[in-house]
Scaffold this active site. Sequence first.
Site, PDB file in Angstrom:
ATOM      1  N   GLU A 116       0.825  -1.218   0.000  1.00 33.54           N
ATOM      2  CA  GLU A 116       0.000   0.000   0.000  1.00 33.54           C
ATOM      3  C   GLU A 116       0.861   1.271   0.000  1.00 33.54           C
ATOM      4  OE1 GLU A 116      -2.879  -0.545  -0.704  1.00 33.54           O
ATOM      5  OE2 GLU A 116      -3.660  -2.320   0.307  1.00 33.54           O
ATOM      6  N   HIS A 139      -2.766   2.335   8.315  1.00 38.58           N
ATOM      7  CA  HIS A 139      -3.876   1.563   7.740  1.00 38.58           C
ATOM      8  C   HIS A 139      -4.061   0.292   8.558  1.00 38.58           C
ATOM      9  CE1 HIS A 139      -6.309  -0.789   5.041  1.00 38.58           C
ATOM     10  NE2 HIS A 139      -5.344  -1.659   4.832  1.00 38.58           N
ATOM     11  N   HIS A 141      -7.390  -2.915   9.841  1.00 40.69           N
ATOM     12  CA  HIS A 141      -8.663  -3.585   9.528  1.00 40.69           C
ATOM     13  C   HIS A 141      -9.515  -3.753  10.793  1.00 40.69           C
ATOM     14  CE1 HIS A 141      -6.136  -5.851   6.202  1.00 40.69           C
ATOM     15  NE2 HIS A 141      -6.307  -4.573   5.904  1.00 40.69           N
ATOM     16  N   GLU A 169     -17.775  12.338  22.376  1.00 39.17           N
ATOM     17  CA  GLU A 169     -16.531  13.030  22.028  1.00 39.17           C
ATOM     18  C   GLU A 169     -16.037  12.783  20.604  1.00 39.17           C
ATOM     19  OE1 GLU A 169     -13.670  12.979  25.224  1.00 39.17           O
ATOM     20  OE2 GLU A 169     -15.243  13.460  26.655  1.00 39.17           O
ATOM     21  N   HIS A 210     -12.979  -3.320   3.683  1.00 40.84           N
ATOM     22  CA  HIS A 210     -11.529  -3.576   3.807  1.00 40.84           C
ATOM     23  C   HIS A 210     -10.959  -3.046   5.129  1.00 40.84           C
ATOM     24  CE1 HIS A 210      -7.334  -3.770   1.781  1.00 40.84           C
ATOM     25  NE2 HIS A 210      -7.183  -3.540   3.069  1.00 40.84           N
TER      26      HIS A 210
END
Length: 271
Positions: A116, A139, A141, A169, A210
């Site tokens: 990525e 990144h 999952h 919040e 994803h």
Amino acid sequence: MKNILEAPFLIEMVRTTTNMYAHGWDERNGGNISLLLDEAEVKEYLDANTVLRTISTGFKAPELEGKYFLVTGTGKYFKNVQYAPEVNLGLVRIVDGGENAELLWGYADGGKFTSEFPAHMMSHVARRKVNPENRVVMHCHPANLLAMTYVHDLDSRAFTRTLWQMCTECIVVFPDGVNVLPWMLCGTNEIGVATAKEMETARLVVWSQHGIYGAGADLDETFGLIETAEKAAEIYMKIAHLPLKTTITDAQMHLLEAHFGVKAREGWLEP
Ligand code: 13P
Ligand code: ZN
């Protein structure tokens, strides 16, 4: 030369990957992080003239020329970073207008940066235009955010408003909201371009079915952003199938804006 395994940036990266794994956000090799480093700091720990390998990136990012990044390796497991940082992480310098990365440390088994990398580098470019202090792209999952993309409208405003309504919040932590991308093929320049475009207006970008991308000034802040959004998604997944009796109203959101000195994304709250 100081020992790079004792560098604060490396220790923080190891702690963060370990913590993310413990949260269940990074099964197997799921997830990746890139951390922008100061050149002067890097040079305390290694000879920047010694390039171990040059790795092609497959995209251009002239804005990042000469910049140093600590990046998780492709196919590597977050749970293993703490045991073998030199195998699971790499320190690279971006060269040739972004088309190549020079490996200065790490990926010791012959590996390379995350698949990525395009989404990460393009997101750094986009976020640094909004906030020059941005240093992290993360990144992962997380299960509840992912689950939500199967049952919730994927319109970014609607998705954000639901998250804001799940914990008081949330609007304080991510007033810029969450942008949502439809399912796209991961690991491509196309998803990189699309993610970076969404990063122009929000620090959180959901990849439907994803995972999520977060961006921030440091690892703690970025972790906290994802943690807060994921907590909100968890509450949504606990209540979505039950009759709703109450929620946080837009009038209450405006009180939060005033009290905490934040401004919600333009037009995403009713006046
Ligand atoms: P990498 O192992 O290449 O970092 O890929 C993991 C991932 O989460 C892909 O989206
Ligand atoms: Zn992923």
